[in-house]
Design a protein around this motif. Structure first.
Motif, short mmCIF file in Angstrom:
data_model
loop_
_atom_site.label_atom_id
_atom_site.label_comp_id
_atom_site.label_asym_id
_atom_site.label_seq_id
_atom_site.Cartn_x
_atom_site.Cartn_y
_atom_site.Cartn_z
N PRO A 56 -34.07 11.34 -28.74
CA PRO A 56 -35.19 10.54 -29.26
C PRO A 56 -36.25 10.21 -28.20
CG PRO A 56 -33.12 9.73 -30.14
CD PRO A 56 -32.77 10.72 -29.07
N ILE A 57 -35.83 10.02 -26.94
CA ILE A 57 -36.81 9.75 -25.88
C ILE A 57 -37.64 11.02 -25.63
CG2 ILE A 57 -37.02 9.31 -23.37
CD1 ILE A 57 -36.38 6.73 -24.81
N CYS A 254 -26.86 9.85 -26.12
CA CYS A 254 -27.09 8.42 -26.44
C CYS A 254 -25.98 7.58 -25.82
CB CYS A 254 -27.16 8.20 -27.95
SG CYS A 254 -27.27 6.44 -28.35
N VAL A 256 -25.66 4.28 -25.88
CA VAL A 256 -25.20 3.22 -26.79
C VAL A 256 -24.18 3.77 -27.78
CG1 VAL A 256 -25.95 1.64 -28.63
CG2 VAL A 256 -27.33 1.88 -26.55
#
Ligand code: SF4
Length: 315
Positions: A56-57, A254, A256
């Motif tokens: 996503p980044i 990710c 998280v």
């Protein structure tokens, strides 16, 4: 002359766009959105971001490149915390710097810090800092924000009131909003389920107060906002047993999800017999592979109806 402010269609756009858009428009600015994610945006993002960043980044970088030459300002706030006593993923905090170092010839970036860790009252100061790019009148800025927030809250409530068809199988698809609602990234996973006459529910359709109440019962400190939402959702589903299956969409890299995804999966398997599947996407994910996994998952959900004891495939 109208001022253009660019919002990349990525990351928290999927959560806060109605709020940001209404706020800027109330202040007389024109909001320019990047196109929906496509191959060029994806490729540009990958080429212009450090390798170790999550997908996503990388996508965010591609979206910035897509609009940077069309706007007077780019709105990339430095987000530290969006709820009291909680932090958000640290990658949001360094995003303005990542963009400035990776991409040349940028317009002015509005990188005001959003930090509600100590108190949500801090939002007024933040709003005035962003609004000063468009108006000198503090009252006007705060009024623009209040009207925008009112609209945003109503849009959220409308989403929670969405009713499903009672007869269909119901599948929860959970994950960060930018994993669920970027259809290029997830290869239309939600629509693929709906095409199978399945009612899809997402965490955004559950009242956030209910999610928070369940999250409070979790043994352990949920100091990440994303963790609270996803674990609260999981505990609600396991308690109510009102879905026929749970899909968790994540992306490679990710940090998280490497913790939260694991906690969610263990909790579901330990406390319920609801079928669960983790879908991890990366830049090499093929659509055929996603289709096969969805087919297999739905076959298993339907197959369970034939057996009285309703035992899931994983035992
Ligand atoms: S939560 Fe995960 S996917 Fe989202 S920005 Fe942080 S590391 Fe990336």
């Amino acid at each position: 002359m109208t001022v253009n402010v660019g919002i990349p269609r990525a990351l928290l756009y999927y959560e806060y766009y109605p709020l940001w858009n209404a706020f800027f428009e109330n202040l007389g600015a024109k909001v320019v959105l990047s196109e929906k994610t496509n191959k060029k945006i994806f490729d540009d993002g990958i080429k212009n971001t450090v390798d170790e960043a999550c997908i996503p980044i990388k996508l965010f970088h591609g979206h910035v490149m897509n609009i940077k030459d069309e706007v007077d300002y780019l709105f990339i706030p430095r987000i530290k915390s969006i709820a009291k006593d909680e932090y958000i993923c640290p990658k949001f905090c360094g995003l303005p710097e990542m963009i400035k170092h990776a991409i040349k010839d940028l317009p002015t970036i509005i990188s005001t810090e959003i930090n509600l860790f100590k108190s949500t009252k801090g939002i007024k100061k933040t709003v005035c800092e962003v609004g000063k790019y468009f108006s000198d009148d503090e009252k006007n800025i705060l009024s623009a924000y209040e009207r925008a927030y009112y609209k945003y809250r109503n849009d959220k409530k409308a989403m929670q009131n969405k009713r499903n068809t009672e007869n269909n199988k119901k599948i929860m698809i959970m994950g960060h909003p930018y994993h669920l609602y970027d259809v290029y990234l997830n290869m239309n996973t939600l629509e693929k389920f709906e095409a199978k006459e399945v009612d899809v529910v997402t965490p955004e359709m559950i009242d956030i107060k209910t999610i928070n109440e369940y999250a409070k019962k979790f043994e352990g400190n949920l100091y990440w906002t994303f963790a609270r939402k996803l674990i609260g959702t999981t505990m609600y589903l396991v308690d109510r047993k009102n879905v026929d299956g749970i899909i968790y969409i994540s992306t490679f890299g990710c940090g998280v999800d490497s913790v939260v995804g694991d906690l969610v999966e263990k909790y579901i398997r330990r406390k319920s017999n609801i079928p669960f599947m983790l879908l991890t996407l990366d830049e090499h994910s093929g659509e055929a592979g996603i289709n096969t996994r969805i087919e297999a998952f739905m076959d298993m959900v339907k197959w369970r109806d034939k057996f009285e004891n309703n035992i899931p495939a994983h035992g």
